[in-house]
Design an enzyme around this catalytic site. Structure first.
Site, PDB file in Angstrom:
ATOM      1  CG  HIS A   1      -1.817   1.157   1.307  1.00  0.00           C
ATOM      2  ND1 HIS A   1      -2.953   1.253   0.533  1.00  0.00           N
ATOM      3  CD2 HIS A   1      -1.723   2.309   2.015  1.00  0.00           C
ATOM      4  CE1 HIS A   1      -3.529   2.418   0.777  1.00  0.00           C
ATOM      5  NE2 HIS A   1      -2.816   3.083   1.674  1.00  0.00           N
TER       6      HIS A   1
ATOM      7  CD  GLU B   1       3.986   1.494  -4.187  1.00  0.00           C
ATOM      8  OE1 GLU B   1       3.643   2.647  -4.479  1.00  0.00           O
ATOM      9  OE2 GLU B   1       3.308   0.500  -4.444  1.00  0.00           O
TER      10      GLU B   1
END
Ligand code: GRF
Length: 206
Positions: A110, A180
């Site tokens: 996330h 990420e």
């Protein structure tokens, strides 16, 4: 330990791409054996075809009930001996039966520091816009375990980035996406090389 990964993705698939590349470059030993998307036109399914990775377009609305859908997911996951599931930009809930069978074996990434700026409706650019609107000074990315509630599972690994005064949602998203692409393979590496321990909400590796 080489894990058989299944990646669920709904969108562009840049996180999926970074996992595939990490496997090719041996940053991780594990290989993406299966790709599942609820979106027929997703970049994720395109990446699957380009990399000759078995892939399925599966979504709840193709089935007469959630249990039919859940059974189909489980049979496909078992066909490929999947032992770690990665949600990489996946916009749907995982059926509770799958969460139960694959407890502590489903990871989600996330683009914020959970528990901030997460939960139902906060995805994509909306996450970063909420960070800017709130005036937060740091944001980042989180890999966490998946359970039946959006973005609720225990945290596995996080990395922060500074929010700049002149950031837009797009510029912040771009910087966090880069994080990420390193964080998800790093989380997979932990599961490949270390023993996973879990106490209350606390995850640690030994
Ligand atoms: C990523 O920001 C991920 O954290 C969030 O959705 C986005 C997916 O991007 N869950 P991509 O499809 O991997 O490029």
């Amino acid at each position: 330990l080489k894990l058989n990964l299944c990646v669920f993705a709904s969108g562009k698939g840049s996180n999926l791409n970074s996992i595939i590349k990490s496997g090719i470059k041996n940053v991780i030993q594990s290989k993406v054996e299966l790709i599942i998307s609820n979106n027929l036109t997703s970049g994720a399914l395109e990446l699957a075809k380009k990399n000759n990775i078995p892939n399925y377009h599966l979504s709840l609305k193709q089935f007469i009930s959630e249990s039919e859908y859940s059974n189909k997911l489980i049979s496909v996951l078992q066909d490929y001996n999947i032992n770690l599931i990665i949600l990489a930009g996946y916009m749907k809930l995982i059926p509770s039966e799958v969460c139960r069978l694959y407890k502590n074996k489903i990871l989600n990434i996330h683009p914020s520091l959970i528990p901030s700026f997460c939960g139902q409706g906060l995805y994509g650019l909306k996450v970063h816009q909420a960070v800017l609107d709130y005036g937060a000074k740091v944001s980042g990315a989180t890999v966490h375990l998946v359970d039946e509630i959006y973005d609720h599972g225990a945290i596995v690994i996080q990395k922060s980035v500074k929010v700049n005064d002149d950031d837009t949602a797009e510029s912040l998203q771009k910087r966090i996406l880069k994080i990420e692409h390193k964080l998800l393979p790093e989380a997979i590496r932990l599961f490949e090389t270390k023993k996973f321990n879990f106490e209350e909400r606390k995850v640690f590796f030994t």
